[in-house]
Design a protein around this motif. Sequence first.
Motif, PDB file in Angstrom:
ATOM      1  N   GLY A 242       0.809  -1.224   0.000  1.00 11.22           N
ATOM      2  CA  GLY A 242       0.000   0.000   0.000  1.00 11.22           C
ATOM      3  C   GLY A 242       0.838   1.268   0.000  1.00 11.22           C
ATOM      4  N   PHE A 243       2.142   1.157  -0.271  1.00 13.24           N
ATOM      5  CA  PHE A 243       3.017   2.336  -0.291  1.00 13.24           C
ATOM      6  C   PHE A 243       3.173   2.858  -1.726  1.00 13.24           C
ATOM      7  N   GLY A 244       3.415   4.155  -1.837  1.00 11.68           N
ATOM      8  CA  GLY A 244       3.836   4.713  -3.115  1.00 11.68           C
ATOM      9  C   GLY A 244       5.343   4.499  -3.253  1.00 11.68           C
ATOM     10  N   VAL A 245       5.856   4.574  -4.479  1.00 10.45           N
ATOM     11  CA  VAL A 245       7.306   4.429  -4.707  1.00 10.45           C
ATOM     12  C   VAL A 245       7.794   5.475  -5.692  1.00 10.45           C
ATOM     13  N   VAL A 246       9.048   5.911  -5.491  1.00  8.42           N
ATOM     14  CA  VAL A 246       9.643   6.882  -6.418  1.00  8.42           C
ATOM     15  C   VAL A 246      11.059   6.431  -6.801  1.00  8.42           C
ATOM     16  N   PRO A 247      11.187   5.278  -7.488  1.00  9.93           N
ATOM     17  CA  PRO A 247      12.526   4.814  -7.846  1.00  9.93           C
ATOM     18  C   PRO A 247      13.220   5.783  -8.805  1.00  9.93           C
ATOM     19  N   LYS A 248      14.518   5.881  -8.633  1.00  7.83           N
ATOM     20  CA  LYS A 248      15.321   6.722  -9.541  1.00  7.83           C
ATOM     21  C   LYS A 248      16.223   5.832 -10.385  1.00  7.83           C
ATOM     22  N   SER A 249      16.378   6.169 -11.640  1.00  4.37           N
ATOM     23  CA  SER A 249      17.425   5.547 -12.445  1.00  4.37           C
ATOM     24  C   SER A 249      17.875   6.555 -13.489  1.00  4.37           C
ATOM     25  N   ASP A 253      16.647   1.767 -19.861  1.00  2.96           N
ATOM     26  CA  ASP A 253      16.112   0.397 -19.725  1.00  2.96           C
ATOM     27  C   ASP A 253      15.618   0.151 -18.304  1.00  2.96           C
ATOM     28  N   ARG A 254      16.378   0.647 -17.330  1.00  2.41           N
ATOM     29  CA  ARG A 254      15.961   0.431 -15.934  1.00  2.41           C
ATOM     30  C   ARG A 254      14.755   1.301 -15.579  1.00  2.41           C
ATOM     31  N   ILE A 255      14.691   2.489 -16.168  1.00  4.93           N
ATOM     32  CA  ILE A 255      13.518   3.348 -15.920  1.00  4.93           C
ATOM     33  C   ILE A 255      12.260   2.628 -16.402  1.00  4.93           C
ATOM     34  N   ARG A 256      12.350   2.017 -17.578  1.00  8.53           N
ATOM     35  CA  ARG A 256      11.194   1.289 -18.120  1.00  8.53           C
ATOM     36  C   ARG A 256      10.868   0.068 -17.254  1.00  8.53           C
ATOM     37  N   GLN A 257      11.927  -0.639 -16.879  1.00  8.18           N
ATOM     38  CA  GLN A 257      11.757  -1.849 -16.054  1.00  8.18           C
ATOM     39  C   GLN A 257      11.016  -1.524 -14.747  1.00  8.18           C
ATOM     40  N   ASN A 258      11.375  -0.403 -14.142  1.00 10.11           N
ATOM     41  CA  ASN A 258      10.813  -0.041 -12.836  1.00 10.11           C
ATOM     42  C   ASN A 258       9.335   0.344 -12.905  1.00 10.11           C
ATOM     43  N   MET A 259       8.829   0.457 -14.126  1.00 11.73           N
ATOM     44  CA  MET A 259       7.414   0.809 -14.301  1.00 11.73           C
ATOM     45  C   MET A 259       6.545  -0.436 -14.446  1.00 11.73           C
ATOM     46  N   GLU A 260       7.201  -1.557 -14.798  1.00 11.12           N
ATOM     47  CA  GLU A 260       6.443  -2.768 -15.142  1.00 11.12           C
ATOM     48  C   GLU A 260       6.189  -3.615 -13.891  1.00 11.12           C
ATOM     49  N   LEU A 261       5.303  -3.107 -13.063  1.00 14.78           N
ATOM     50  CA  LEU A 261       5.054  -3.704 -11.743  1.00 14.78           C
ATOM     51  C   LEU A 261       3.627  -4.170 -11.567  1.00 14.78           C
ATOM     52  N   PHE A 262       2.814  -3.926 -12.558  1.00 16.92           N
ATOM     53  CA  PHE A 262       1.375  -4.098 -12.327  1.00 16.92           C
ATOM     54  C   PHE A 262       0.788  -5.285 -13.088  1.00 16.92           C
ATOM     55  N   ASP A 263       1.670  -6.183 -13.562  1.00 21.36           N
ATOM     56  CA  ASP A 263       1.188  -7.348 -14.297  1.00 21.36           C
ATOM     57  C   ASP A 263       1.552  -8.653 -13.574  1.00 21.36           C
ATOM     58  N   PHE A 264       1.894  -8.553 -12.292  1.00 26.16           N
ATOM     59  CA  PHE A 264       2.156  -9.774 -11.509  1.00 26.16           C
ATOM     60  C   PHE A 264       1.862  -9.480 -10.038  1.00 26.16           C
ATOM     61  N   GLU A 265       1.736 -10.555  -9.267  1.00 28.68           N
ATOM     62  CA  GLU A 265       1.392 -10.365  -7.854  1.00 28.68           C
ATOM     63  C   GLU A 265       2.219 -11.312  -6.989  1.00 28.68           C
ATOM     64  N   LEU A 266       2.745 -10.799  -5.900  1.00 29.41           N
ATOM     65  CA  LEU A 266       3.484 -11.645  -4.958  1.00 29.41           C
ATOM     66  C   LEU A 266       2.480 -12.379  -4.073  1.00 29.41           C
ATOM     67  N   THR A 267       2.791 -13.621  -3.722  1.00 26.11           N
ATOM     68  CA  THR A 267       1.891 -14.369  -2.838  1.00 26.11           C
ATOM     69  C   THR A 267       2.084 -13.871  -1.401  1.00 26.11           C
ATOM     70  N   LEU A 268       1.149 -14.234  -0.535  1.00 26.35           N
ATOM     71  CA  LEU A 268       1.268 -13.835   0.878  1.00 26.35           C
ATOM     72  C   LEU A 268       2.555 -14.381   1.481  1.00 26.35           C
ATOM     73  N   ASP A 269       2.899 -15.603   1.087  1.00 28.02           N
ATOM     74  CA  ASP A 269       4.125 -16.205   1.602  1.00 28.02           C
ATOM     75  C   ASP A 269       5.354 -15.411   1.143  1.00 28.02           C
ATOM     76  N   GLU A 270       5.348 -14.970  -0.109  1.00 27.16           N
ATOM     77  CA  GLU A 270       6.491 -14.185  -0.608  1.00 27.16           C
ATOM     78  C   GLU A 270       6.561 -12.822   0.100  1.00 27.16           C
ATOM     79  N   MET A 271       5.400 -12.226   0.325  1.00 30.52           N
ATOM     80  CA  MET A 271       5.364 -10.943   1.054  1.00 30.52           C
ATOM     81  C   MET A 271       5.969 -11.138   2.451  1.00 30.52           C
ATOM     82  N   ASP A 272       5.603 -12.262   3.085  1.00 30.34           N
ATOM     83  CA  ASP A 272       6.119 -12.558   4.437  1.00 30.34           C
ATOM     84  C   ASP A 272       7.628 -12.793   4.418  1.00 30.34           C
ATOM     85  N   GLN A 273       8.091 -13.502   3.396  1.00 32.99           N
ATOM     86  CA  GLN A 273       9.543 -13.759   3.304  1.00 32.99           C
ATOM     87  C   GLN A 273      10.312 -12.433   3.208  1.00 32.99           C
TER      88      GLN A 273
END
Length: 315
Positions: A242-249, A253-273
């Motif tokens: 639920g946090f906002g993010v402001v990554p810098k690059s 290529d990395r600027i584009r990469q850092n935007m591609e966050l909304f097409d996958f989801e971490l499981t609860l177990d991964e969040m806990d890890q």
Amino acid sequence: MIPVKKLSNGVEMPVLGFGTWKLKDEKCTEMVKYALDIGYPAIDTAQVYLNEEAVGEGIRQSSRKREDVFFTSKIRNRFQGYDHTLQAVEATLTRTGLDYIDLFLIHWPGENMYVPTWKALVRMCEEGMIRSIGVSNFYPEHMETCAQETGVMPMVNQIEMHPYLMQYEVVDYCRQNGVFLVSWSPLSAGGQTRQDPKTSALGNTGKIPSGNVMEDPVICEIAKHHGKTPAQTVLRWHVQNGFGVVPKSSNPDRIRQNMELFDFELTLDEMDQIRELTKKQIRIGDDGRTYRFLLLDELIAAGKEPKRDRFGNYL
Ligand SMILES: NC(=O)c1ccc[n+]([C@@H]2O[C@H](COP(=O)([O-])OP(=O)(O)OC[C@H]3O[C@@H](n4cnc5c(N)ncnc54)[C@H](OP(=O)(O)O)[C@@H]3O)[C@@H](O)[C@H]2O)c1
């Protein structure tokens, strides 16, 4: 589309912004334009980054309309105080060439001037020059004081957060009080230490060991599982919290990469890890409870009058 968070005053803030610390001059303009052109909806800067003019130019050169860009800046510590804050906000407008600011933050609480600073921001927000106001590196007691003194709780608090540092006390307070949390150095600044030797004399912390979350074996393993990079995995973890993010690059290529966050989801177990890693509590920047600085009048009295920008504003 990048998701937005509705702030307590109803203004919608994108959860992803492009961070610009350390980007300067033409490179800054070029990267801001690039980020906006490929779909970043927000830009994060600060007066102390000395790049507001370059950021403004990047916004103008981009394909975005002004109303489609969420622009954030922060007051430089030395300008805290009611009157200096009014002038400092005007200086940001002049330097960027923008006619309003989407979000303006008090960069650090310091000792005892953040209340008059907050009062000036409340006034400028009411007058429409700034759409939303907030703070950065504030602890619950600082936010509580702002709210008690003015009746206005900060809408945003931007603090250092990454898998090696979760500020639970601040997170809990912000969640309970409707303050949107934005993580700065969300990628742990790639493991760099950040310490201004000039400020150590004022009682700030010394050199602090750091760690690069993008090299952490737990994160690399989760990233591999999703076919994503460690940076994307870490940024996704912030967003799912639920946090906002402001990554810098500084790299397209990395600027584009850092935007591609909304097409996958971490499981609860991964969040806990990943949450387990926050036990390390590695802080790479200063701490808002102890960080101190000199104000403009004190600098001038000490014979250290700051330089001015080309418009005549103090830097
Ligand atoms: N409010 C505050 O007090 C405060 C303090 C610090 C920062 N901030 C804000 O937060 C923003 C982000 O923080 P930050 O700049 O300190 O650090 P960050 O975004 O956590 O990390 C930036 C570092 O990570 C590297 N990087 C970025 N994307 C990467 C990727 N996909 N893969 C590998 N490496 C990658 C960058 O290198 P390259 O450039 O070479 O890609 C750079 O060295 C700042 O720019 C600023 O806007 C606010």
